[in-house]
Scaffold this motif. Structure first.
Motif, mmCIF file in Angstrom:
data_model
loop_
_atom_site.group_PDB
_atom_site.id
_atom_site.type_symbol
_atom_site.label_atom_id
_atom_site.label_comp_id
_atom_site.label_asym_id
_atom_site.label_seq_id
_atom_site.Cartn_x
_atom_site.Cartn_y
_atom_site.Cartn_z
ATOM 1 N N PRO A 145 12.398 7.665 -11.549
ATOM 2 C CA PRO A 145 11.359 8.315 -12.276
ATOM 3 C C PRO A 145 10.101 7.315 -11.836
ATOM 4 C CG PRO A 145 12.961 7.693 -13.639
ATOM 5 C CD PRO A 145 13.379 7.228 -12.119
ATOM 6 N N PHE A 146 10.448 6.250 -10.694
ATOM 7 C CA PHE A 146 9.378 5.473 -10.419
ATOM 8 C C PHE A 146 9.061 5.310 -8.682
ATOM 9 C CE2 PHE A 146 11.753 3.437 -13.773
ATOM 10 C CZ PHE A 146 10.778 2.998 -14.872
ATOM 11 N N ALA A 147 9.433 6.821 -8.488
ATOM 12 C CA ALA A 147 9.140 7.050 -7.010
ATOM 13 C C ALA A 147 7.880 6.917 -6.370
ATOM 14 C CB ALA A 147 9.624 8.705 -6.626
ATOM 15 N N LYS A 148 6.805 6.995 -7.368
ATOM 16 C CA LYS A 148 5.166 7.012 -6.961
ATOM 17 C C LYS A 148 4.667 5.999 -7.528
ATOM 18 C CE LYS A 148 5.707 11.256 -5.259
ATOM 19 N NZ LYS A 148 5.884 11.368 -3.970
ATOM 20 N N HIS A 149 5.279 4.870 -7.887
ATOM 21 C CA HIS A 149 4.928 3.696 -8.266
ATOM 22 C C HIS A 149 4.696 2.671 -6.984
ATOM 23 C CE1 HIS A 149 5.712 5.059 -12.078
ATOM 24 N NE2 HIS A 149 5.392 3.874 -12.648
ATOM 25 N N PRO A 172 4.647 -1.148 -5.477
ATOM 26 C CA PRO A 172 5.262 -2.371 -5.600
ATOM 27 C C PRO A 172 4.672 -3.406 -6.902
ATOM 28 C CG PRO A 172 5.337 -2.126 -3.317
ATOM 29 C CD PRO A 172 4.231 -1.135 -4.075
ATOM 30 N N HIS A 173 3.386 -3.401 -6.820
ATOM 31 C CA HIS A 173 2.847 -4.302 -8.216
ATOM 32 C C HIS A 173 3.038 -3.601 -9.434
ATOM 33 C CE1 HIS A 173 -0.450 -1.425 -7.882
ATOM 34 N NE2 HIS A 173 -0.910 -1.729 -8.988
ATOM 35 N N GLU A 174 3.397 -2.324 -9.473
ATOM 36 C CA GLU A 174 3.604 -1.712 -10.679
ATOM 37 C C GLU A 174 5.402 -1.933 -10.946
ATOM 38 O OE1 GLU A 174 0.523 1.877 -10.788
ATOM 39 O OE2 GLU A 174 2.155 2.124 -9.326
ATOM 40 N N LEU A 175 5.954 -2.593 -10.357
ATOM 41 C CA LEU A 175 7.445 -2.597 -10.435
ATOM 42 C C LEU A 175 7.937 -3.992 -10.867
ATOM 43 C CD1 LEU A 175 8.517 -0.757 -7.205
ATOM 44 C CD2 LEU A 175 8.420 0.188 -9.700
ATOM 45 N N SER A 176 8.946 -4.265 -11.562
ATOM 46 C CA SER A 176 9.491 -5.518 -11.887
ATOM 47 C C SER A 176 10.261 -6.069 -10.809
ATOM 48 C CB SER A 176 10.483 -5.431 -13.047
ATOM 49 O OG SER A 176 11.835 -4.836 -12.746
ATOM 50 N N LEU A 206 16.674 6.815 -3.843
ATOM 51 C CA LEU A 206 16.152 6.523 -5.145
ATOM 52 C C LEU A 206 17.011 6.760 -6.467
ATOM 53 C CD1 LEU A 206 12.532 7.516 -4.730
ATOM 54 C CD2 LEU A 206 13.247 5.452 -5.289
ATOM 55 N N GLU A 207 17.661 8.139 -6.522
ATOM 56 C CA GLU A 207 18.746 8.289 -7.309
ATOM 57 C C GLU A 207 19.766 7.254 -7.404
ATOM 58 O OE1 GLU A 207 21.284 11.900 -8.944
ATOM 59 O OE2 GLU A 207 20.211 12.269 -7.190
ATOM 60 N N TRP A 237 0.720 -1.220 -0.023
ATOM 61 C CA TRP A 237 0.225 0.035 0.002
ATOM 62 C C TRP A 237 0.929 1.339 0.009
ATOM 63 C CZ3 TRP A 237 0.400 -3.409 3.944
ATOM 64 C CH2 TRP A 237 1.056 -3.070 5.237
ATOM 65 N N ARG A 238 2.136 0.928 -0.260
ATOM 66 C CA ARG A 238 2.955 2.277 0.051
ATOM 67 C C ARG A 238 3.703 2.377 -1.379
ATOM 68 N NH1 ARG A 238 5.946 4.468 4.820
ATOM 69 N NH2 ARG A 238 4.721 4.150 6.573
ATOM 70 N N THR A 239 4.115 3.578 -2.064
ATOM 71 C CA THR A 239 4.811 3.803 -3.198
ATOM 72 C C THR A 239 6.277 3.490 -2.953
ATOM 73 O OG1 THR A 239 5.355 5.975 -2.542
ATOM 74 C CG2 THR A 239 3.167 5.607 -3.789
#
Length: 278
Positions: free
Chosen positions: A134-138, A140-144, A127-128, A98-100
């Motif tokens: 670019p994926f800071a607001k994604h 977990p289910h949106e990430l590989s 993150l850098e 539930w967290r970005t």
């Protein structure tokens, strides 16, 4: 992000770990008189046969378990429990769904009591560092899988632990992603100077990552030998194909093969004899 000016090492001194036996049986001896020194800012890879106690040793250093005997130190301070001076990265990402990505990274800083603005800034820095700005607001289910493991690493680095403990973090990833993350981790280590203990079953992974590779015996786990790795990562396009890398791989495989054979013989002597494993 610059490397920290001071770091702590890890001392494992004559550590034994036994677990109670089942049904009033004898205790199970997982680790037997293990001694190991990891220098400040060192990258040590640890390999050994399945069941030799690698993860048990990591749990002890993390403070998630206590030794039956012996002593563990972070710098000059005894390890008596978990602490934010040690970051742990497991094979499973253990991210909050539930967290970005950024909010996951900020979690440890929240526990530390860092104010909202400071922790957001720190999360953006790491993150850098792991290449995920670019994926800071994604979520977990949106990430590989590789991205999620980078978030897990970034979360551990965010509160600047003295030591990063990694238990087969890339085991579930495909070969290409695993090799890419190995290179990323080397870069992160060189930039931060964090002391790293990295557990793996992969000989190539151990040789590529470690300044030294510690080889454990079959159960009960002991330190069999420690091999210094002297490879130049900067000027070689395909380090894994160099004669030097191949020689280290062959040396460590020979040591591990001997321990796997011993474990096989101990587990099933009849089968070992029938299959010619002597």
């Amino acid at each position: 992000m610059a490397a920290k000016s001071t770091h702590f090492g890890i001392t494992v001194r004559n550590v034994t770990k036994a677990f109670p036996g089942r049904d009033n049986g004898p205790d199970f001896l997982a680790l037997d008189d293990v001694s190991l020194d990891i220098g400040p800012g060192e990258f040590l890879a640890l390999v050994g046969p399945s069941g030799c106690g690698k993860s048990t040793l990591l749990d002890l250093i993390a403070g998630l378990s206590t030794p039956t005997s012996g002593e563990l130190l972070l710098g000059d301070t005894a390890i008596t429990g978990p602490g934010l001076d040690r970051g742990v990265v497991f094979q499973q990402y253990a991210l909050f769904p539930w967290r970005t990505a950024q909010a996951n990274i900020e979690f440890g800083l929240e526990i530390k009591g860092v104010d909202r603005r400071a922790r957001a800034e720190r999360a953006r820095e790491v993150l850098e560092l792991v290449g995920l700005t670019p994926f800071a607001k994604h979520y977990p289910h949106e990430l590989s899988g590789g991205m999620r493991q980078r978030v897990a690493i970034a979360r551990s680095l965010a509160y600047e632990p003295e030591v990063l403990l990694m238990d087969e973090p890339y085991a579930a990833l495909d070969a290409q992603t695993r090799e890419a993350l190995q290179s990323d981790l080397r870069d992160i280590w060189e930039r931060t100077g964090t002391t790293i203990l990295f557990i793996t079953h992969g000989i190539d992974e151990a040789v590529f990552l470690g300044q030294r590779v510690a080889v454990m015996t079959s159960q009960p786990g002991r330190i069999k030998t420690i091999i210094p790795i002297e490879l130049d990562h900067r000027d070689v396009d395909d380090l894994r194909s160099t004669p030097e890398f191949v020689a280290y791989r062959r040396q460590i495989w020979g040591l591990l093969h001997e321990e796997v054979r011993k474990a096989f013989q101990a587990h099933d002597p009849a089968l070992a004899a029938a299959t010619g494993v002597a």
